[in-house]
Design a protein around this motif. Structure first.
Motif, short mmCIF file in Angstrom:
data_model
loop_
_atom_site.label_atom_id
_atom_site.label_comp_id
_atom_site.label_asym_id
_atom_site.label_seq_id
_atom_site.Cartn_x
_atom_site.Cartn_y
_atom_site.Cartn_z
N GLY A 149 48.11 62.05 88.62
CA GLY A 149 46.69 62.34 88.63
C GLY A 149 45.79 61.13 88.74
O GLY A 149 44.57 61.26 88.87
N THR A 150 46.36 59.92 88.69
CA THR A 150 45.54 58.71 88.78
C THR A 150 45.39 58.29 90.25
O THR A 150 46.29 58.47 91.07
N SER A 151 44.24 57.67 90.56
CA SER A 151 43.97 57.27 91.95
C SER A 151 44.79 56.07 92.39
O SER A 151 44.87 55.78 93.58
N ALA A 152 45.43 55.38 91.45
CA ALA A 152 46.27 54.24 91.82
C ALA A 152 47.43 54.67 92.71
O ALA A 152 47.96 53.86 93.48
N LEU A 153 47.82 55.93 92.63
CA LEU A 153 48.94 56.42 93.43
C LEU A 153 48.66 56.37 94.92
O LEU A 153 49.58 56.44 95.74
N ALA A 154 47.39 56.22 95.29
CA ALA A 154 47.03 56.14 96.71
C ALA A 154 47.13 54.71 97.25
O ALA A 154 47.02 54.49 98.46
N ILE A 155 47.36 53.73 96.37
CA ILE A 155 47.48 52.33 96.81
C ILE A 155 48.89 52.14 97.38
O ILE A 155 49.88 52.43 96.70
N PRO A 156 49.03 51.66 98.62
CA PRO A 156 50.34 51.68 99.28
C PRO A 156 51.37 50.67 98.79
O PRO A 156 52.56 50.97 98.77
N TYR A 157 50.97 49.47 98.36
CA TYR A 157 51.95 48.43 98.02
C TYR A 157 52.55 48.72 96.65
O TYR A 157 51.83 48.78 95.64
N VAL A 158 53.86 48.89 96.57
CA VAL A 158 54.56 49.22 95.32
C VAL A 158 55.44 48.05 94.89
O VAL A 158 56.19 47.50 95.70
N VAL A 159 55.35 47.67 93.63
CA VAL A 159 56.15 46.57 93.07
C VAL A 159 57.44 47.15 92.50
O VAL A 159 57.42 48.15 91.78
N SER A 160 58.56 46.51 92.79
CA SER A 160 59.86 46.99 92.30
C SER A 160 59.98 46.79 90.80
O SER A 160 59.32 45.93 90.21
N ASP A 161 60.85 47.60 90.17
CA ASP A 161 61.10 47.45 88.73
C ASP A 161 61.63 46.06 88.40
O ASP A 161 61.30 45.48 87.36
#
Length: 450
Positions: free
Chosen positions: A345-357
């Motif tokens: 539900g947060t808008s951060a999910l629309a940001i494309p660059y994902v950092v690995s664990d």
């Protein structure tokens, strides 16, 4: 109508996850139940009521909440189990479906805990209720006062609840509702009551306490000035203040106040401006640096804790390095490091660059090492100095602990601990480092005087 007889002779067990505000509210729940005749279950005793106050700031927090609920149900198989807090507000149906849970209360309903319990106990039932009560975020209006210490020395005074900021990574506004606060007059009265009970230190808590005044048209600085005049309270600490809501006049006032300690906790989240924009934070790192440097200029002894989030969406390697060097060059004392967690539900999910664990863990490790160094250097500077320490009660035969005015944790060996030191502010000469659990403390080398 409340059936008071239903509460008589019952024992309650409490479990709290998350922030200082949650601990404060749990303590208030305990006080309310105590006034109804409920006692606290001692270790090893089975409870009739279990109350779990939950957190939902990360996915890990949600997991810990579920674990805590399962453990409380397992250890107290016949208890009436109540779950409240942020996870209960965000996922009421999920929580209520957990085996053994009777009642789930959202943020608007928890203020009426006693009434909900009374109603539930007057109805015939077989097995667990699995009932939940929760309002939508926009309908969360209530403010539940809270000023209590539980089994602690310090009091926690709730001055504000909710948040209007809606940062892209955060679910707290959905869990706590919009910003709201009581009057200064009511908070001053609660502080006076704490003083009459022997309280010497109060921590001001809330979700976004710099927003204080939205409900009443007052200001946080007005509140600070009013509390500073309360006789008997010798120390105040401010739990957390957003950088953009720290007025320079507030810093200047605290520097010369009677009772506000040289101790600040300020969330940064990132030391890179591009990441701050992605987070929808309302300041730049230059604004943050100005506040830190002004605090250290006016209060050179100040302890400054900082929240930092690593691995959020959009945090490219060069942005993290920028953040790291920014913090390395700032005169802050301790970093509270949080790996970013995906929240539905947060808008951060629309940001494309994902950092690995893997990268999140490495970035966390580096910042925690930096934090350890900064805290160690800060403590080391005060070895040999004399500072006032408020000591907390300890079991007979155990070391006592306390904090200096500037939040250095101090250990008094068991051989020197005295019952009369409990809740007393004593001048202490600070000795060398001593490990207490995972924390570094300074040894109380000598007690000088009150």
């Amino acid at each position: 109508m409340i059936n008071t007889s239903a509460f008589q002779g019952k024992k309650a067990a409490y479990y709290t996850l998350g922030c200082k505000l949650n601990f404060s509210e749990t303590s208030t729940f305990g006080k309310l139940l105590s006034e109804m005749g409920v006692t606290t279950a001692h270790e090893g005793e089975h409870a009739d009521i279990c109350l779990i106050n939950t957190c939902s700031v990360t996915e890990v927090a949600d997991h810990k909440c579920r674990q805590a609920i399962h453990r409380m149900v397992r250890e107290n198989p016949d208890a009436f189990v109540v779950v409240t807090g942020c996870y209960a507000q965000l996922e009421p149906e999920t929580v209520s479906a957990i085996d053994g849970v009777d009642l789930v209360l959202g943020s608007n309903e928890k203020a009426n805990l006693i009434q909900y319990l009374s109603d539930a106990w007057t109805q015939p039932r077989e097995g667990h209720l699995h009932a939940f009560h929760h309002e939508k975020t926009k309908d969360i209006k209530t403010f539940q006062p809270s000023c209590s210490r539980g089994n602690r020395t310090r009091y926690f005074l709730k001055v504000q609840d909710g948040c209007d900021y809606f940062c892209t990574y955060c679910t707290i506004p959905y869990a706590r509702g919009f910003s709201r606060n009581p009057t200064i007059a009511s908070l001053v009265e609660q502080a006076r009551q704490a003083a009459s009970e022997g309280g010497k230190e109060i921590v001001l808590t809330g979700v976004n306490i710099g927003e204080f005044g939205k409900t009443t048209g007052e200001t946080f600085l007005d509140l600070v000035k009013a509390l500073d005049d309360v006789e008997g309270i010798q120390r105040y600490r401010i739990s957390s203040l957003e950088p953009d809501l720290i007025d320079d006049k507030l810093i200047e006032y605290c520097a010369h106040s009677r009772a506000f300690m040289p101790h600040f906790h300020i969330p940064l989240q990132s030391g890179n401006d591009e990441v701050l924009k992605l987070m929808h934070r309302r300041y730049t790192r230059d604004v943050f640096a100005h506040k830190i440097n002004l605090i250290k200029e006016l209060m050179p002894d100040a302890f400054i804790g900082v929240d930092v989030m690593v691995g959020c969406r959009g945090e490219r390697p060069e942005y993290f390095e920028d953040c790291y060097h920014f913090l390395d060059n700032l005169p802050v004392t301790q970093l509270h490091v949080f790996p970013y967690s995906e929240r539905p539900g947060t808008s951060a999910l629309a940001i494309p660059y994902v950092v690995s664990d893997k990268d999140k863990k490495e970035r966390s490790r580096r910042l925690l090492e930096l934090s350890d160094k900064k805290t160690h250097d800060f403590y080391a500077h005060y070895i040999g100095q004399t500072r006032p320490v408020l000591f907390e009660k300890a079991p007979a035969g155990h070391a006592m602990h306390g904090f200096t005015d500037n939040y250095i944790r101090v250990t008094l060996p068991a051989s020197e601990a005295r019952e009369e030191y409990d809740n007393e502010i004593l001048n202490v000469t600070l000795g060398d480092f001593r490990k207490s659990g995972k924390e570094d403390t300074l040894l109380a080398k000598a007690i000088i005087a009150k």
